[in-house]
Motif scaffolding. Structure first.
Motif, PDB file in Angstrom:
ATOM      1  N   SER A 115       0.803  -1.231   0.000  1.00  0.00           N
ATOM      2  CA  SER A 115       0.000   0.000   0.000  1.00  0.00           C
ATOM      3  C   SER A 115       0.833   1.277   0.000  1.00  0.00           C
ATOM      4  O   SER A 115       0.309   2.357   0.252  1.00  0.00           O
ATOM      5  CB  SER A 115      -0.996   0.022   1.164  1.00  0.00           C
ATOM      6  OG  SER A 115      -0.351   0.262   2.400  1.00  0.00           O
ATOM      7  N   TYR A 116       2.125   1.147  -0.295  1.00  0.00           N
ATOM      8  CA  TYR A 116       3.004   2.310  -0.423  1.00  0.00           C
ATOM      9  C   TYR A 116       3.720   2.281  -1.762  1.00  0.00           C
ATOM     10  O   TYR A 116       3.887   1.218  -2.366  1.00  0.00           O
ATOM     11  CB  TYR A 116       4.053   2.337   0.696  1.00  0.00           C
ATOM     12  CG  TYR A 116       3.513   2.647   2.068  1.00  0.00           C
ATOM     13  CD1 TYR A 116       3.391   3.954   2.507  1.00  0.00           C
ATOM     14  CD2 TYR A 116       3.118   1.615   2.913  1.00  0.00           C
ATOM     15  CE1 TYR A 116       2.897   4.238   3.775  1.00  0.00           C
ATOM     16  CE2 TYR A 116       2.624   1.886   4.182  1.00  0.00           C
ATOM     17  CZ  TYR A 116       2.514   3.201   4.608  1.00  0.00           C
ATOM     18  OH  TYR A 116       2.018   3.479   5.862  1.00  0.00           O
ATOM     19  N   ILE A 117       4.151   3.448  -2.196  1.00  0.00           N
ATOM     20  CA  ILE A 117       5.087   3.515  -3.307  1.00  0.00           C
ATOM     21  C   ILE A 117       6.405   4.048  -2.754  1.00  0.00           C
ATOM     22  O   ILE A 117       6.434   5.031  -2.007  1.00  0.00           O
ATOM     23  CB  ILE A 117       4.560   4.383  -4.471  1.00  0.00           C
ATOM     24  CG1 ILE A 117       5.558   4.361  -5.636  1.00  0.00           C
ATOM     25  CG2 ILE A 117       4.209   5.796  -4.042  1.00  0.00           C
ATOM     26  CD1 ILE A 117       4.992   4.906  -6.944  1.00  0.00           C
ATOM     27  N   TYR A 118       7.494   3.340  -3.092  1.00  0.00           N
ATOM     28  CA  TYR A 118       8.817   3.650  -2.568  1.00  0.00           C
ATOM     29  C   TYR A 118       9.680   4.284  -3.648  1.00  0.00           C
ATOM     30  O   TYR A 118       9.607   3.896  -4.815  1.00  0.00           O
ATOM     31  CB  TYR A 118       9.511   2.374  -2.074  1.00  0.00           C
ATOM     32  CG  TYR A 118       8.924   1.761  -0.831  1.00  0.00           C
ATOM     33  CD1 TYR A 118       9.526   1.954   0.409  1.00  0.00           C
ATOM     34  CD2 TYR A 118       7.761   0.995  -0.887  1.00  0.00           C
ATOM     35  CE1 TYR A 118       8.997   1.390   1.571  1.00  0.00           C
ATOM     36  CE2 TYR A 118       7.222   0.426   0.261  1.00  0.00           C
ATOM     37  CZ  TYR A 118       7.845   0.631   1.481  1.00  0.00           C
ATOM     38  OH  TYR A 118       7.308   0.071   2.618  1.00  0.00           O
ATOM     39  N   GLY A 119      10.528   5.213  -3.250  1.00  0.00           N
ATOM     40  CA  GLY A 119      11.481   5.806  -4.187  1.00  0.00           C
ATOM     41  C   GLY A 119      11.885   7.196  -3.732  1.00  0.00           C
ATOM     42  O   GLY A 119      11.151   7.867  -2.987  1.00  0.00           O
ATOM     43  N   GLU A 400      12.466   5.992   1.289  1.00  0.00           N
ATOM     44  CA  GLU A 400      11.385   6.977   1.277  1.00  0.00           C
ATOM     45  C   GLU A 400      10.131   6.374   0.666  1.00  0.00           C
ATOM     46  O   GLU A 400      10.176   5.720  -0.382  1.00  0.00           O
ATOM     47  CB  GLU A 400      11.828   8.198   0.472  1.00  0.00           C
ATOM     48  CG  GLU A 400      10.818   9.329   0.414  1.00  0.00           C
ATOM     49  CD  GLU A 400      11.353  10.530  -0.350  1.00  0.00           C
ATOM     50  OE1 GLU A 400      10.549  11.417  -0.696  1.00  0.00           O
ATOM     51  OE2 GLU A 400      12.580  10.585  -0.610  1.00  0.00           O
ATOM     52  N   LYS A 401       8.990   6.618   1.301  1.00  0.00           N
ATOM     53  CA  LYS A 401       7.746   6.034   0.811  1.00  0.00           C
ATOM     54  C   LYS A 401       6.590   7.014   0.953  1.00  0.00           C
ATOM     55  O   LYS A 401       6.661   7.979   1.724  1.00  0.00           O
ATOM     56  CB  LYS A 401       7.422   4.733   1.540  1.00  0.00           C
ATOM     57  CG  LYS A 401       7.084   4.849   3.010  1.00  0.00           C
ATOM     58  CD  LYS A 401       6.830   3.476   3.619  1.00  0.00           C
ATOM     59  CE  LYS A 401       6.389   3.563   5.085  1.00  0.00           C
ATOM     60  NZ  LYS A 401       7.471   4.078   5.957  1.00  0.00           N
ATOM     61  N   LEU A 402       5.524   6.727   0.198  1.00  0.00           N
ATOM     62  CA  LEU A 402       4.307   7.542   0.215  1.00  0.00           C
ATOM     63  C   LEU A 402       3.107   6.614   0.203  1.00  0.00           C
ATOM     64  O   LEU A 402       3.050   5.662  -0.598  1.00  0.00           O
ATOM     65  CB  LEU A 402       4.268   8.468  -1.008  1.00  0.00           C
ATOM     66  CG  LEU A 402       2.993   9.294  -1.219  1.00  0.00           C
ATOM     67  CD1 LEU A 402       2.804  10.304  -0.094  1.00  0.00           C
ATOM     68  CD2 LEU A 402       3.023  10.007  -2.565  1.00  0.00           C
ATOM     69  N   SER A 403       2.155   6.887   1.070  1.00  0.00           N
ATOM     70  CA  SER A 403       0.921   6.112   1.112  1.00  0.00           C
ATOM     71  C   SER A 403       0.137   6.298  -0.191  1.00  0.00           C
ATOM     72  O   SER A 403      -0.152   7.429  -0.593  1.00  0.00           O
ATOM     73  CB  SER A 403       0.061   6.555   2.293  1.00  0.00           C
ATOM     74  OG  SER A 403      -1.286   6.166   2.138  1.00  0.00           O
ATOM     75  N   ILE A 404      -0.208   5.197  -0.837  1.00  0.00           N
ATOM     76  CA  ILE A 404      -0.978   5.279  -2.078  1.00  0.00           C
ATOM     77  C   ILE A 404      -2.366   5.849  -1.797  1.00  0.00           C
ATOM     78  O   ILE A 404      -2.903   6.628  -2.596  1.00  0.00           O
ATOM     79  CB  ILE A 404      -1.060   3.890  -2.748  1.00  0.00           C
ATOM     80  CG1 ILE A 404       0.335   3.463  -3.208  1.00  0.00           C
ATOM     81  CG2 ILE A 404      -2.029   3.908  -3.930  1.00  0.00           C
ATOM     82  CD1 ILE A 404       0.419   2.038  -3.718  1.00  0.00           C
ATOM     83  N   GLU A 405      -2.947   5.482  -0.672  1.00  0.00           N
ATOM     84  CA  GLU A 405      -4.269   5.999  -0.332  1.00  0.00           C
ATOM     85  C   GLU A 405      -4.231   7.514  -0.149  1.00  0.00           C
ATOM     86  O   GLU A 405      -5.117   8.227  -0.626  1.00  0.00           O
ATOM     87  CB  GLU A 405      -4.784   5.326   0.940  1.00  0.00           C
ATOM     88  CG  GLU A 405      -6.209   5.677   1.313  1.00  0.00           C
ATOM     89  CD  GLU A 405      -7.235   5.235   0.277  1.00  0.00           C
ATOM     90  OE1 GLU A 405      -8.319   5.862   0.222  1.00  0.00           O
ATOM     91  OE2 GLU A 405      -6.962   4.274  -0.485  1.00  0.00           O
ATOM     92  N   GLN A 406      -3.188   8.004   0.527  1.00  0.00           N
ATOM     93  CA  GLN A 406      -3.083   9.454   0.694  1.00  0.00           C
ATOM     94  C   GLN A 406      -2.857  10.146  -0.647  1.00  0.00           C
ATOM     95  O   GLN A 406      -3.400  11.221  -0.899  1.00  0.00           O
ATOM     96  CB  GLN A 406      -1.961   9.822   1.663  1.00  0.00           C
ATOM     97  CG  GLN A 406      -1.974  11.313   2.015  1.00  0.00           C
ATOM     98  CD  GLN A 406      -0.806  11.742   2.869  1.00  0.00           C
ATOM     99  OE1 GLN A 406       0.343  11.669   2.448  1.00  0.00           O
ATOM    100  NE2 GLN A 406      -1.098  12.213   4.084  1.00  0.00           N
TER     101      GLN A 406
END
Length: 426
Positions: A115-119, A400-406
Protein backbone atom coordinates in the motif's frame (compact mmCIF):
# COMPACT_ATOMS: atom_id res chain seq x y z
CA UNK A 1 -26.16 19.14 -6.92
CA UNK A 2 -24.70 19.20 -10.42
CA UNK A 3 -21.32 20.10 -8.92
CA UNK A 4 -21.50 17.08 -6.59
CA UNK A 5 -22.43 14.74 -9.44
CA UNK A 6 -19.50 15.92 -11.53
CA UNK A 7 -17.15 15.52 -8.57
CA UNK A 8 -18.43 12.02 -7.81
CA UNK A 9 -17.70 11.02 -11.40
CA UNK A 10 -14.23 12.54 -11.28
CA UNK A 11 -13.47 10.74 -8.01
CA UNK A 12 -14.60 7.46 -9.58
CA UNK A 13 -12.23 8.08 -12.48
CA UNK A 14 -9.33 8.61 -10.07
CA UNK A 15 -10.07 5.28 -8.40
CA UNK A 16 -10.40 3.50 -11.74
CA UNK A 17 -7.16 5.04 -13.02
CA UNK A 18 -5.05 4.38 -9.95
CA UNK A 19 -2.41 2.56 -12.01
CA UNK A 20 -2.14 5.53 -14.35
CA UNK A 21 -1.57 7.86 -11.40
CA UNK A 22 1.07 5.54 -9.96
CA UNK A 23 2.73 5.25 -13.35
CA UNK A 24 3.05 9.04 -13.43
CA UNK A 25 4.75 9.00 -10.02
CA UNK A 26 7.06 6.21 -11.20
CA UNK A 27 7.94 8.16 -14.33
CA UNK A 28 8.86 11.27 -12.34
CA UNK A 29 10.89 9.18 -9.87
CA UNK A 30 12.76 7.52 -12.74
CA UNK A 31 14.35 10.87 -13.61
CA UNK A 32 17.39 11.00 -11.36
CA UNK A 33 17.34 14.57 -10.06
CA UNK A 34 19.17 14.48 -6.69
CA UNK A 35 20.50 17.79 -5.43
CA UNK A 36 23.33 17.81 -4.69
CA UNK A 37 24.86 17.27 -7.16
CA UNK A 38 22.04 18.96 -9.17
CA UNK A 39 22.48 20.07 -12.81
CA UNK A 40 20.49 17.00 -13.85
CA UNK A 41 16.84 18.07 -14.25
CA UNK A 42 16.68 18.75 -18.00
CA UNK A 43 14.99 15.50 -19.08
CA UNK A 44 12.53 15.56 -16.19
CA UNK A 45 11.56 19.15 -16.89
CA UNK A 46 11.07 18.48 -20.60
CA UNK A 47 8.71 15.66 -19.66
CA UNK A 48 6.66 18.02 -17.49
CA UNK A 49 6.67 20.60 -20.28
CA UNK A 50 5.27 17.97 -22.67
CA UNK A 51 2.52 17.02 -20.21
CA UNK A 52 1.52 20.65 -19.83
CA UNK A 53 1.44 21.25 -23.58
CA UNK A 54 -0.79 18.21 -24.05
CA UNK A 55 -3.48 19.81 -21.86
CA UNK A 56 -3.36 23.26 -23.42
CA UNK A 57 -0.66 25.14 -21.53
CA UNK A 58 1.73 27.61 -23.13
CA UNK A 59 5.16 26.67 -21.78
CA UNK A 60 7.95 29.06 -20.85
CA UNK A 61 11.32 27.84 -19.61
CA UNK A 62 14.74 29.19 -18.76
CA UNK A 63 17.90 27.91 -17.13
CA UNK A 64 18.48 28.58 -13.46
CA UNK A 65 21.81 26.76 -13.85
CA UNK A 66 23.27 24.60 -16.60
CA UNK A 67 21.03 21.59 -17.31
CA UNK A 68 18.57 22.78 -14.65
CA UNK A 69 15.71 24.61 -16.36
CA UNK A 70 12.65 26.09 -14.70
CA UNK A 71 9.40 25.21 -16.49
CA UNK A 72 6.27 27.35 -16.20
CA UNK A 73 3.05 26.51 -18.00
CA UNK A 74 0.19 28.99 -18.36
CA UNK A 75 -3.34 27.99 -19.30
CA UNK A 76 -5.35 31.08 -20.11
CA UNK A 77 -8.70 31.36 -18.43
CA UNK A 78 -11.96 31.63 -20.33
CA UNK A 79 -12.84 34.82 -18.42
CA UNK A 80 -9.65 35.89 -16.59
CA UNK A 81 -10.91 39.34 -15.61
CA UNK A 82 -13.94 37.87 -13.83
CA UNK A 83 -12.33 34.82 -12.19
CA UNK A 84 -9.49 34.18 -9.76
CA UNK A 85 -6.10 33.08 -11.04
CA UNK A 86 -3.97 30.35 -9.47
CA UNK A 87 -0.37 29.17 -9.21
CA UNK A 88 0.45 25.53 -8.49
CA UNK A 89 4.11 25.21 -7.55
CA UNK A 90 6.48 22.32 -6.92
CA UNK A 91 10.15 21.39 -7.23
CA UNK A 92 11.62 18.63 -9.39
CA UNK A 93 14.89 18.21 -7.48
CA UNK A 94 15.07 15.62 -4.69
CA UNK A 95 17.38 14.87 -1.78
CA UNK A 96 20.71 13.21 -2.51
CA UNK A 97 21.20 9.44 -2.45
CA UNK A 98 24.48 8.03 -1.15
CA UNK A 99 25.96 4.70 -2.23
CA UNK A 100 26.33 3.68 1.41
CA UNK A 101 22.60 4.04 2.16
CA UNK A 102 20.75 0.80 2.72
CA UNK A 103 17.89 1.06 0.28
CA UNK A 104 15.71 -2.06 0.13
CA UNK A 105 14.43 -1.13 -3.33
CA UNK A 106 16.07 0.81 -6.18
CA UNK A 107 15.61 4.49 -5.23
CA UNK A 108 14.79 5.65 -8.76
CA UNK A 109 12.28 3.02 -9.86
CA UNK A 110 9.15 3.74 -7.84
CA UNK A 111 8.33 0.33 -6.37
CA UNK A 112 4.77 -0.42 -5.18
CA UNK A 113 4.63 -2.60 -2.08
CA UNK A 114 2.19 -3.03 0.82
CA UNK A 115 0.00 0.00 0.00
CA UNK A 116 3.00 2.31 -0.42
CA UNK A 117 5.09 3.52 -3.31
CA UNK A 118 8.82 3.65 -2.57
CA UNK A 119 11.48 5.81 -4.19
CA UNK A 120 13.54 8.95 -3.79
CA UNK A 121 11.23 11.93 -3.96
CA UNK A 122 7.84 10.20 -3.65
CA UNK A 123 7.12 12.16 -0.45
CA UNK A 124 9.32 15.17 -1.24
CA UNK A 125 7.77 15.95 -3.61
CA UNK A 126 7.16 14.08 -6.84
CA UNK A 127 3.99 12.58 -5.41
CA UNK A 128 2.59 16.09 -5.01
CA UNK A 129 3.63 17.05 -8.53
CA UNK A 130 2.05 13.90 -9.96
CA UNK A 131 -1.22 14.35 -8.09
CA UNK A 132 -1.58 17.97 -9.19
CA UNK A 133 -0.70 17.19 -12.81
CA UNK A 134 -3.14 14.27 -12.84
CA UNK A 135 -5.95 16.47 -11.46
CA UNK A 136 -5.31 19.10 -14.14
CA UNK A 137 -5.29 16.46 -16.86
CA UNK A 138 -8.50 14.88 -15.56
CA UNK A 139 -10.40 18.14 -15.63
CA UNK A 140 -9.14 18.92 -19.12
CA UNK A 141 -10.19 15.51 -20.43
CA UNK A 142 -13.68 16.10 -19.04
CA UNK A 143 -13.94 19.45 -20.81
CA UNK A 144 -13.67 21.55 -17.65
CA UNK A 145 -11.75 24.78 -18.29
CA UNK A 146 -10.41 27.36 -15.83
CA UNK A 147 -12.22 30.68 -15.65
CA UNK A 148 -9.06 32.46 -14.51
CA UNK A 149 -5.47 31.86 -15.57
CA UNK A 150 -3.85 28.67 -14.27
CA UNK A 151 -0.06 28.71 -13.85
CA UNK A 152 1.93 25.55 -13.15
CA UNK A 153 5.50 26.07 -11.94
CA UNK A 154 7.90 23.12 -11.96
CA UNK A 155 11.06 24.54 -10.45
CA UNK A 156 14.53 23.33 -9.51
CA UNK A 157 16.94 24.08 -6.71
CA UNK A 158 14.69 23.95 -3.64
CA UNK A 159 16.73 21.26 -1.91
CA UNK A 160 19.88 23.41 -1.87
CA UNK A 161 18.40 26.88 -1.52
CA UNK A 162 18.52 27.73 -5.23
CA UNK A 163 15.53 29.97 -5.68
CA UNK A 164 13.90 28.63 -8.82
CA UNK A 165 10.59 29.89 -7.50
CA UNK A 166 12.03 33.34 -6.90
CA UNK A 167 13.09 33.41 -10.55
CA UNK A 168 9.45 32.80 -11.51
CA UNK A 169 8.38 35.79 -9.42
CA UNK A 170 11.20 37.90 -10.86
CA UNK A 171 10.00 36.93 -14.35
CA UNK A 172 6.59 38.37 -13.55
CA UNK A 173 4.47 35.31 -12.79
CA UNK A 174 1.77 36.13 -10.26
CA UNK A 175 -1.74 35.06 -9.27
CA UNK A 176 -4.50 35.62 -6.75
CA UNK A 177 -3.55 32.47 -4.83
CA UNK A 178 -0.82 29.84 -4.83
CA UNK A 179 -0.59 26.25 -3.61
CA UNK A 180 2.85 24.71 -3.10
CA UNK A 181 2.20 20.96 -3.31
CA UNK A 182 5.20 20.08 -1.14
CA UNK A 183 5.34 17.73 1.83
CA UNK A 184 2.72 18.66 4.46
CA UNK A 185 0.88 15.38 5.18
CA UNK A 186 -2.06 17.10 3.46
CA UNK A 187 -2.33 19.80 6.10
CA UNK A 188 -2.71 23.44 5.05
CA UNK A 189 0.47 25.03 6.31
CA UNK A 190 2.45 28.21 6.60
CA UNK A 191 6.09 28.23 7.64
CA UNK A 192 8.81 30.00 9.53
CA UNK A 193 11.85 31.30 7.71
CA UNK A 194 15.49 30.30 7.42
CA UNK A 195 18.53 32.32 6.53
CA UNK A 196 22.17 31.31 6.63
CA UNK A 197 25.06 33.64 7.31
CA UNK A 198 28.82 33.77 7.66
CA UNK A 199 30.40 35.58 10.61
CA UNK A 200 34.11 36.24 10.04
CA UNK A 201 36.84 37.42 12.39
CA UNK A 202 40.03 38.55 10.67
CA UNK A 203 43.32 39.70 12.20
CA UNK A 204 45.12 42.41 10.21
CA UNK A 205 48.44 40.72 11.08
CA UNK A 206 49.58 37.12 11.04
CA UNK A 207 51.72 36.04 13.98
CA UNK A 208 54.08 33.10 14.43
CA UNK A 209 53.11 30.54 17.01
CA UNK A 210 56.18 31.50 19.08
CA UNK A 211 54.72 34.98 19.74
CA UNK A 212 51.62 33.65 21.47
CA UNK A 213 53.15 34.14 24.96
CA UNK A 214 53.47 37.86 24.33
CA UNK A 215 49.79 38.32 23.44
CA UNK A 216 48.26 36.30 26.28
CA UNK A 217 50.56 36.87 29.30
CA UNK A 218 51.23 39.95 31.43
CA UNK A 219 53.75 42.37 30.06
CA UNK A 220 53.92 40.86 26.60
CA UNK A 221 52.54 44.05 25.05
CA UNK A 222 51.66 42.36 21.73
CA UNK A 223 48.18 43.46 20.66
CA UNK A 224 47.21 40.26 18.90
CA UNK A 225 44.71 37.43 19.29
CA UNK A 226 43.68 34.08 17.93
CA UNK A 227 40.67 34.51 15.65
CA UNK A 228 39.49 31.04 16.69
CA UNK A 229 39.49 31.95 20.38
CA UNK A 230 37.72 35.24 19.70
CA UNK A 231 35.09 33.37 17.68
CA UNK A 232 34.29 31.42 20.85
CA UNK A 233 33.02 34.70 22.34
CA UNK A 234 30.83 35.22 19.29
CA UNK A 235 29.42 31.69 19.58
CA UNK A 236 28.63 32.29 23.24
CA UNK A 237 26.95 35.57 22.31
CA UNK A 238 24.82 33.82 19.68
CA UNK A 239 23.80 31.20 22.24
CA UNK A 240 22.72 33.93 24.67
CA UNK A 241 20.65 35.60 21.94
CA UNK A 242 19.08 32.27 21.00
CA UNK A 243 18.09 31.70 24.63
CA UNK A 244 16.70 35.25 24.84
CA UNK A 245 14.56 34.60 21.76
CA UNK A 246 13.29 31.34 23.27
CA UNK A 247 12.03 33.28 26.31
CA UNK A 248 10.76 36.40 24.59
CA UNK A 249 9.41 35.19 21.23
CA UNK A 250 6.44 32.95 20.49
CA UNK A 251 4.34 32.29 17.42
CA UNK A 252 1.06 30.44 16.97
CA UNK A 253 1.57 26.96 15.58
CA UNK A 254 5.20 26.63 16.68
CA UNK A 255 6.56 24.93 19.81
CA UNK A 256 8.48 27.29 22.12
CA UNK A 257 12.10 27.83 21.20
CA UNK A 258 11.69 27.32 17.45
CA UNK A 259 13.77 30.42 16.78
CA UNK A 260 17.22 28.87 16.72
CA UNK A 261 20.74 29.95 15.79
CA UNK A 262 22.78 26.91 14.83
CA UNK A 263 26.59 27.28 14.63
CA UNK A 264 26.79 24.72 11.84
CA UNK A 265 30.30 24.98 10.37
CA UNK A 266 33.51 26.61 11.58
CA UNK A 267 36.62 27.24 9.50
CA UNK A 268 39.77 28.82 10.86
CA UNK A 269 43.53 28.92 11.06
CA UNK A 270 46.13 28.12 8.43
CA UNK A 271 48.80 25.95 10.09
CA UNK A 272 49.91 24.72 13.52
CA UNK A 273 52.92 27.06 13.40
CA UNK A 274 50.74 30.19 13.28
CA UNK A 275 48.31 31.94 15.55
CA UNK A 276 44.96 31.72 13.76
CA UNK A 277 44.50 34.97 11.85
CA UNK A 278 41.04 34.19 10.46
CA UNK A 279 37.99 32.28 11.56
CA UNK A 280 34.63 32.02 9.83
CA UNK A 281 31.43 30.64 11.33
CA UNK A 282 28.50 29.43 9.20
CA UNK A 283 25.20 29.79 11.03
CA UNK A 284 21.64 28.74 10.23
CA UNK A 285 18.88 30.90 11.70
CA UNK A 286 15.22 29.88 12.03
CA UNK A 287 12.76 32.70 12.68
CA UNK A 288 9.02 33.22 13.06
CA UNK A 289 6.78 34.68 10.32
CA UNK A 290 6.08 37.74 12.46
CA UNK A 291 9.53 38.97 11.43
CA UNK A 292 11.21 39.50 8.08
CA UNK A 293 14.66 38.07 7.60
CA UNK A 294 16.10 41.57 7.24
CA UNK A 295 14.91 42.39 10.77
CA UNK A 296 16.43 39.17 12.06
CA UNK A 297 19.76 40.00 10.44
CA UNK A 298 19.76 43.45 12.02
CA UNK A 299 19.00 41.98 15.45
CA UNK A 300 21.85 39.44 15.26
CA UNK A 301 24.39 41.92 13.99
CA UNK A 302 23.53 44.45 16.67
CA UNK A 303 23.91 41.84 19.40
CA UNK A 304 27.27 40.54 18.14
CA UNK A 305 28.61 44.05 17.67
CA UNK A 306 27.78 44.72 21.32
CA UNK A 307 29.56 41.50 22.30
CA UNK A 308 32.58 42.71 20.34
CA UNK A 309 32.55 46.10 22.07
CA UNK A 310 33.07 44.36 25.41
CA UNK A 311 36.33 42.81 24.21
CA UNK A 312 39.40 45.08 23.73
CA UNK A 313 40.68 43.25 20.65
CA UNK A 314 37.28 42.63 19.00
CA UNK A 315 36.38 46.26 19.60
CA UNK A 316 39.24 47.16 17.24
CA UNK A 317 38.64 44.24 14.85
CA UNK A 318 34.86 43.62 14.85
CA UNK A 319 33.30 40.63 13.11
CA UNK A 320 31.98 41.02 9.57
CA UNK A 321 28.83 39.40 8.16
CA UNK A 322 27.66 37.92 4.87
CA UNK A 323 24.01 36.85 4.76
CA UNK A 324 22.00 34.56 2.53
CA UNK A 325 23.03 33.49 -0.92
CA UNK A 326 21.53 31.99 -4.04
CA UNK A 327 22.78 28.42 -3.67
CA UNK A 328 24.21 26.07 -1.07
CA UNK A 329 26.26 24.63 -3.91
CA UNK A 330 27.48 27.79 -5.65
CA UNK A 331 27.97 30.28 -2.82
CA UNK A 332 27.17 28.32 0.34
CA UNK A 333 24.16 30.35 1.38
CA UNK A 334 20.38 30.34 1.25
CA UNK A 335 17.24 32.24 2.17
CA UNK A 336 13.76 30.80 2.71
CA UNK A 337 11.32 33.59 3.65
CA UNK A 338 8.54 32.88 6.13
CA UNK A 339 4.79 33.15 5.51
CA UNK A 340 1.57 32.94 7.50
CA UNK A 341 -1.86 31.86 6.33
CA UNK A 342 -5.21 33.57 6.72
CA UNK A 343 -8.27 31.33 6.94
CA UNK A 344 -10.32 34.13 5.37
CA UNK A 345 -8.46 33.93 2.05
CA UNK A 346 -10.84 32.63 -0.65
CA UNK A 347 -8.27 30.04 -1.68
CA UNK A 348 -8.02 28.63 1.83
CA UNK A 349 -11.80 28.39 2.09
CA UNK A 350 -12.05 26.50 -1.19
CA UNK A 351 -9.16 24.21 -0.26
CA UNK A 352 -10.74 23.41 3.12
CA UNK A 353 -13.95 22.34 1.41
CA UNK A 354 -12.06 20.30 -1.16
CA UNK A 355 -10.04 18.48 1.49
CA UNK A 356 -13.15 17.59 3.49
CA UNK A 357 -14.84 16.25 0.36
CA UNK A 358 -11.87 14.04 -0.48
CA UNK A 359 -10.74 12.94 3.00
CA UNK A 360 -14.14 13.00 4.75
CA UNK A 361 -12.63 15.03 7.59
CA UNK A 362 -11.70 18.61 8.32
CA UNK A 363 -8.25 19.68 7.26
CA UNK A 364 -5.69 20.72 9.87
CA UNK A 365 -4.15 24.18 9.65
CA UNK A 366 -0.63 24.25 11.02
CA UNK A 367 2.87 25.67 10.62
CA UNK A 368 5.53 23.56 8.98
CA UNK A 369 8.67 22.94 11.07
CA UNK A 370 10.69 23.06 7.86
CA UNK A 371 10.86 25.45 4.91
CA UNK A 372 9.77 25.46 1.27
CA UNK A 373 9.76 27.77 -1.73
CA UNK A 374 6.38 29.16 -0.66
CA UNK A 375 8.11 32.04 1.08
CA UNK A 376 9.25 33.50 -2.23
CA UNK A 377 5.65 33.57 -3.47
CA UNK A 378 4.63 35.36 -0.28
CA UNK A 379 7.51 37.82 -0.73
CA UNK A 380 6.03 38.62 -4.15
CA UNK A 381 2.70 39.48 -2.53
CA UNK A 382 0.88 36.26 -3.45
CA UNK A 383 -1.29 34.57 -0.78
CA UNK A 384 0.23 31.09 -0.52
CA UNK A 385 -0.23 27.84 1.37
CA UNK A 386 1.67 24.61 1.59
CA UNK A 387 -0.51 21.56 0.86
CA UNK A 388 0.84 18.26 -0.38
CA UNK A 389 1.05 14.54 0.37
CA UNK A 390 3.81 12.81 2.31
CA UNK A 391 5.25 13.18 5.80
CA UNK A 392 8.43 14.89 6.90
CA UNK A 393 9.53 11.60 8.46
CA UNK A 394 9.71 10.16 4.93
CA UNK A 395 11.18 13.22 3.20
CA UNK A 396 14.92 12.66 2.62
CA UNK A 397 14.68 9.25 4.34
CA UNK A 398 16.33 6.05 3.19
CA UNK A 399 13.55 3.87 1.71
CA UNK A 400 11.38 6.98 1.28
CA UNK A 401 7.75 6.03 0.81
CA UNK A 402 4.31 7.54 0.22
CA UNK A 403 0.92 6.11 1.11
CA UNK A 404 -0.98 5.28 -2.08
CA UNK A 405 -4.27 6.00 -0.33
CA UNK A 406 -3.08 9.45 0.69
CA UNK A 407 -1.83 10.10 -2.84
CA UNK A 408 -5.27 9.26 -4.27
CA UNK A 409 -7.07 11.39 -1.70
CA UNK A 410 -4.71 14.29 -2.37
CA UNK A 411 -5.42 13.96 -6.10
CA UNK A 412 -9.14 13.98 -5.37
CA UNK A 413 -8.74 17.01 -3.11
CA UNK A 414 -6.81 18.91 -5.79
CA UNK A 415 -9.45 17.94 -8.34
CA UNK A 416 -12.24 19.24 -6.09
CA UNK A 417 -10.25 22.39 -5.36
CA UNK A 418 -9.60 23.13 -9.02
CA UNK A 419 -13.18 22.38 -10.03
CA UNK A 420 -14.49 25.02 -7.63
CA UNK A 421 -11.63 27.46 -8.17
CA UNK A 422 -12.08 27.36 -11.95
CA UNK A 423 -15.60 28.69 -11.44
CA UNK A 424 -14.93 31.13 -8.61
CA UNK A 425 -15.49 34.76 -9.51
CA UNK A 426 -13.79 37.77 -7.99
Amino acid sequence: MEHDKILDELFCQIEEREEELLDLVKKLVSFQTPSPPARNAYDAQQYVALLLKEVGFHVDQWYLYENDPVVVGTKKGTAPFDHYSLIINGHMDVASVEDSEGWNTPPFEGIVKDSYIYGRGVADMKGGLAGALFAIKLLDENGIKPGGDLIFESVVGEEVGEAGTKSCCDRGYSADFAVVVDTSNCEIQGQGGVITGWVTIQSPKTFHDATRRKMIHAGGKLFGASAIEKMMKVIEGLKELEQHWAVMKTSAGFPPGSTTINPAVIEGGRHAAFVADKCALWITVHYYPEQHYEEVIEEIEEHIKNVAKADPWLREHPPTFIWGGSSMIEDRGEIFPAFSIDEKWPGVQVLKRAHKRAFQEDVKLSMSPTVTDGGWLSEAGIPVVLYGPGTLEEAHAVNEKLSIEQLKKFTKSMTAFLLEWYQKKR
